[in-house]
Scaffold this active site. Structure first.
Site, PDB file in Angstrom:
ATOM      1  N   ASP A 335       5.449  -0.467  83.877  1.00 48.55           N
ATOM      2  CA  ASP A 335       4.778  -1.621  83.291  1.00 48.55           C
ATOM      3  C   ASP A 335       3.367  -1.196  82.908  1.00 48.55           C
ATOM      4  OD1 ASP A 335       4.559  -4.326  82.529  1.00 48.55           O
ATOM      5  OD2 ASP A 335       3.528  -4.792  84.399  1.00 48.55           O
ATOM      6  N   ASP A 639       5.099  -4.891  89.076  1.00 50.33           N
ATOM      7  CA  ASP A 639       4.427  -5.712  90.079  1.00 50.33           C
ATOM      8  C   ASP A 639       4.780  -7.190  89.986  1.00 50.33           C
ATOM      9  OD1 ASP A 639       3.147  -6.285  87.728  1.00 50.33           O
ATOM     10  OD2 ASP A 639       1.176  -5.572  88.347  1.00 50.33           O
ATOM     11  N   ASP A 643       9.855  -7.932  87.045  1.00 52.87           N
ATOM     12  CA  ASP A 643      10.282  -6.551  87.251  1.00 52.87           C
ATOM     13  C   ASP A 643      11.360  -6.410  88.323  1.00 52.87           C
ATOM     14  OD1 ASP A 643       8.424  -5.485  85.398  1.00 52.87           O
ATOM     15  OD2 ASP A 643       6.833  -5.650  86.882  1.00 52.87           O
TER      16      ASP A 643
END
Length: 924
Positions: A335, A639, A643
């Protein structure tokens, strides 16, 4: 079709407010009646995520034994019991139980992740029922309820916005992006992605500022948060490469042992005429000699030591096999926000008049300054900078506070970046606000895309400061300020500057001002429509972490592709990727393009693209699937709640410890305690070292077992006296081999471990090279042990003495071969090779004492029928050990000369080239 199923197909973001209200049969002002709300609650169920069906604890525990290697350990336990070695049997059985307990504790991460997501729903919320405002439990919300929200509220269900004022929402848990999202009532296109649905409020997100009224369109499992929960519940967790390799190795070994034992029994009874009961015990001894009893325990110890070393480097391992899997990773999907970037907006460029200033420093800490053409500049030499900074500070609602040694923002991240710029320029926010108090303001709204504030300076001057979208603010201006004077404005020029800035991945804001009479006490839209003076354009970015850039470079040098998956726009994603060294000017793949591909097309495309933009949770999961289908071992970092499904599906899920949500942490295999992407590189290094240690143990253990098997088999085939009894075989395997092999678990990663290509995940644990090495060393040990055994018998020694010589020969050869095993291909003939691992010297000393006790102490002589050896006999035994050591080192030297490398030869007979070597071959 049921009503809920019909509603799931409705694109609520594409409908006007009136259509939504009518479709949900509610009233915008009065809300639902209490009776209707109760009816819908009975129909749809409470607004919570249903708990998953869990397997009972006893079944989860029993399933820990469903493993070929565990079956082999249980077989070894039974064999030890048949030989009346109850202590050995107890140790083996204890190892089985410990492995099962560890697996049992690690089980159930998916259930914990779902629990974490369920906990994110707010507890109380404000609704209209029967035209009265009421506080109710969030679980009691139903479709059609009218909900009101204010700053600081957590959104309790999925809502279609019906009214809002200055509304900004943090949707990071769903989209992964740190920037707050401005919301508006207007509908959006039907194909708008999740992050572009400005008229929607999603369950679990946070209202940062403003007020809102919305109608509930989905509750519980039908919310976007619920869809992620359902997705997570159906994600299949993949097995690790090591587990797959060990399963294949265990099946092969079990089959080989079974065939060998049966063949030996038949040959001994039918051909050589041995009594069946005697042959049965010999076959038991043969099987005992072939089973590497210490392998599961050594594997667990090696992984556990890797966990401890990683914890010291801020990588917390939640799933033991993930330690080794990290070493096999070929792709890291990361990410962007907060992982590769700092998650702190920063002004990096100020386009003012005839100059473009670069701003140093990142984050909200007011450290850094302004630079022109690479040289630091003083604000005193460029007074226009002070005016720009003052405008950025005063037309601003954010606050910066220093707490516990760190600067923390209260308010909008973009305004925080402007405030930090002002402090870098030398302004004191408190003094500036006192000197230029705010009289009135026009708050930022999506309809007009700017904010304006009115100030006076206590000296009879009035000012309006404006900030907003460049295309909007530039239209308000007819002049721009440069070098102390106001010059006619060329809108095309400034529009081009804004476009160029945006092309570099920056969010662009324009700052302007207008002088007004000192008597003016309010600011109206008409006051700023014309006559403003453009002060500057600001280029704002969430900057990459410096350590992340270094870590990406290190991963690349280790042959690992880093792919960035983000909810940002494609241009921004490409620009950030370029700064990080990801993408290398390749086009980004957007969520819409992923949607248009089937799985086969995505699998062909995904390996060549490194930047993925405007993605949703479903896209991330599909990308991980596609990469795995293409043969990659995938680590996924993240996070947010968005996800969690991909973290669970990935071979290694990596969550952020500081800023990560509980759902992400519970779904992950590893948690980064410092949220530092660079820690992953260290973890990969440790993972590769752990796998090396396991391979070294296999290469150490199996030749010992192989030597014993060859000795016993040769004796049976050629009708020789047995050189080793079943009890003596267990002595070698349990008392010496496992003890010696334990030292390899303490090996540090070799110095070149991050210069190698990732290992082939399809390569079996026993490659052709490993089979050759095992056969060679097994043959050396068999030659030495059987040779000395027959020599002693030929010289007239009794059978007990000859067997003692054979056992001692195998044990001493193991000690010397342990030194060889420290490096698979590299030479051990160095100070580091002999002394680099103190554990090796300690276990050699311990096994030397054990073997002396075996030979020379009465109790062990009684148990194993051993006898005393003379100094000359010990010398012969030692010479065989030296012989094994020298031949093994010579073989490694030949391999190095043949391959030109210290890498382990591949299945094609050549060493896998290092990354640097591969680069040198491709460079002109």
């Amino acid at each position: 079709m049921a009503k809920n199923e019909q509603d799931d197909l409705v694109q609520w973001h594409h409908l006007d407010v009136k259509d939504v209200i009518e479709r949900l049969e509610t009233d915008h002002h009065r809300g639902l009646t209490v009776e209707e709300a109760e009816r819908r609650l009975a129909r749809d169920g409470p607004n919570r995520l249903p708990p998953p069906v869990k397997r009972p604890g006893w079944l989860r525990f029993l399933l820990q034994f469903h493993n070929v290697l565990i079956y082999m350990m249980l077989a070894a336990t039974v064999i030890a019991g048949l030989l009346s070695h109850w202590i050995d049997a107890a140790v083996l059985f204890a190892a089985v139980i410990v492995n099962a307990i560890i697996g049992f504790i690690q089980e159930g991460k998916a259930e914990q992740a779902l629990d974490a997501i369920r906990g994110m729903l707010s507890l109380r919320t404000t609704v209209f029922r029967d035209a009265e405002r009421a506080q109710i439990a969030a679980e009691a919300l139903v479709q059609g309820d009218i909900v009101t929200l204010i700053s600081g509220d957590k959104v309790p269900a999925d809502l279609r916005l019906t009214a809002g004022k200055s509304l900004h929402v943090n949707e990071a848990i769903l989209t992964g992006e740190s920037a707050v999202v401005e919301k508006s009532v207007a509908s959006v296109p039907a194909d708008a992605l999740l992050g572009d649905r400005r008229c929607m409020l999603y369950s679990g997100t946070l209202v940062v500022s403003g007020q809102a009224t919305g109608v509930v369109i989905a509750t519980g499992i039908r919310t976007e948060l619920g869809r992620i929960s359902a997705m997570l519940a159906h994600v299949q967790q993949v097995t690790t490469p090591l587990i797959r390799q060990m399963a294949g190795f265990s099946r092969w070994l079990a089959l080989a042992i079974g065939v060998m034992a049966l063949a030996t029994f038949i040959i001994g009874v039918l051909w050589r005429g041995h009594p069946p009961n005697e042959m049965f015990m010999m076959v038991v001894a043969l099987a005992a000699s072939a089973i590497p009893e210490g392998l599961p325990a050594i594997m667990t110890i090696t992984l556990a030591l890797g966990v401890r070393r990683m914890a010291k480097r801020n990588a917390i391992i939640r799933h033991l096999p993930a330690v080794e899997t990290l070493g096999a990773v070929t792709v890291i999907c990361s990410d962007k926000t907060g992982t590769l970037t700092k998650n702190e907006m920063t002004v990096q460029s100020v386009i003012a008049g005839h100059h473009i200033f670069q701003v140093s420093g990142v984050g909200y800490a007011p450290e850094g300054g302004l630079h022109l053409s690479g040289a630091a500049v003083s604000v005193g030499d460029h007074p226009e900078v002070a005016g720009i900074a003052r405008a950025a500070l005063l037309c601003n609602d954010a606050l910066l506070r220093k707490r516990n040694g760190t600067w923390q923002l209260e308010g909008d991240p973009t305004e925080g970046a402007l405030l930090t710029l002002a402090v870098k320029a030398g302004l004191d926010p408190a003094l500036e606000r006192e000197a230029f108090p705010r009289i009135d303001a026009i708050p930022f709204e999506s309809e007009h895309r700017f904010m304006a504030t009115l100030h006076h300076d206590h000296e009879g001057h009035g000012f309006i400061y404006v900030k907003g979208a460049p295309e909007r603010v530039v239209d308000m201006c007819d002049k721009y300020h440069a070098d102390g004077e106001d010059l006619p404005l060329n809108r095309d020029h400034w529009g081009g500057q804004a476009t160029e800035c945006a092309g570099q991945g920056m969010r662009t804001l324009a700052i302007a001002m207008k002088q007004v009479p000192s008597a003016q006490r309010d600011v109206r839209f008409a006051d700023v429509e014309t006559g403003c003076i453009l002060l500057a354009l600001m280029g704002i970015i969430d900057p990459p972490r410096e350590e992340a850039m270094a870590a990406v470079a290190e991963c690349t040098s280790a042959g690992i592709r880093v792919k960035m998956i983000t909810g940002d726009h494609a241009d921004t994603a490409r620009a950030i990727g370029s700064r990080l060294g990801i993408g290398h000017d390749k086009p980004a793949l957007t969520g819409a393009e992923i949607e248009a591909m089937n799985d086969a097309q995505l699998r062909l495309t995904v390996s060549d693209v490194d930047v993925f933009a405007r993605t949703s949770p479903g896209h991330k999961l599909r990308l991980v699937h596609a990469l795995q289908a293409a043969g990659h071992i995938v680590a996924m970092t993240g996070d947010g709640v968005n996800d969690a499904p991909a973290l669970k599906r990935a071979d290694v899920g990596v969550a952020m410890g500081l800023k990560g949500t509980d759902a992400a942490k519970e779904a992950a295999d590893m948690v980064l305690a410092d949220d530092n992407f660079a820690t992953i590189s260290s973890a990969v290094q440790e993972g590769r070292g752990v796998y090396d240690s396991i391979r070294k143990f296999v290469l150490f253990m199996l030749p010992t077992n192989g030597g014993e098997v060859l000795v016993v088999t040769a004796a049976i085939l050629f009708e020789l006296p047995l050189p080793l009894t079943a009890a003596q075989v267990l002595w070698i395997n349990m008392a010496t081999s496992s003890t010696l092999g334990l030292a390899l678990a303490f090996e540090a990663p070799e110095s070149d471990v991050m210069q190698r290509l990732p290992r082939d995940p399809q390569e079996p644990l026993l490659s052709w090279f490993f089979v050759w090495r095992i056969m060679m060393v097994s043959g050396l040990m068999m030659t030495g042990a059987l040779g000395l055994f027959l020599w002693e018998l030929d010289r007239g020694a009794n059978l007990e003495t000859a067997r003692t010589m054979a056992v001692s020969t195998v044990v001493v050869a193991e000690m010397f071969y342990l030194l060889n095993s420290r490096y698979i291909v590299r030479s051990v003939l160095s100070r580091e090779g002999f002394l680099g691992n103190p554990s090796v010297l300690i276990v050699i000393a311990a096994c030397t004492l054990l073997q002396i006790a075996y030979v020379h102490t009465g109790p062990l002589q009684d148990v194993f029928n051993s006898t005393h050896l003379t100094l000359g006999e010990w010398l012969k035994v030692t010479l065989v050990g030296v012989f094994v050591f020298v031949v093994a080192e010579a073989e490694k030297a030949v391999i190095r000369v043949f391959t030109g490398s210290t890498a382990v030869p591949s299945k094609w007979g050549r060493a896998r080239r290092s990354v640097s070597a591969r680069k040198e071959e491709t460079c002109p």
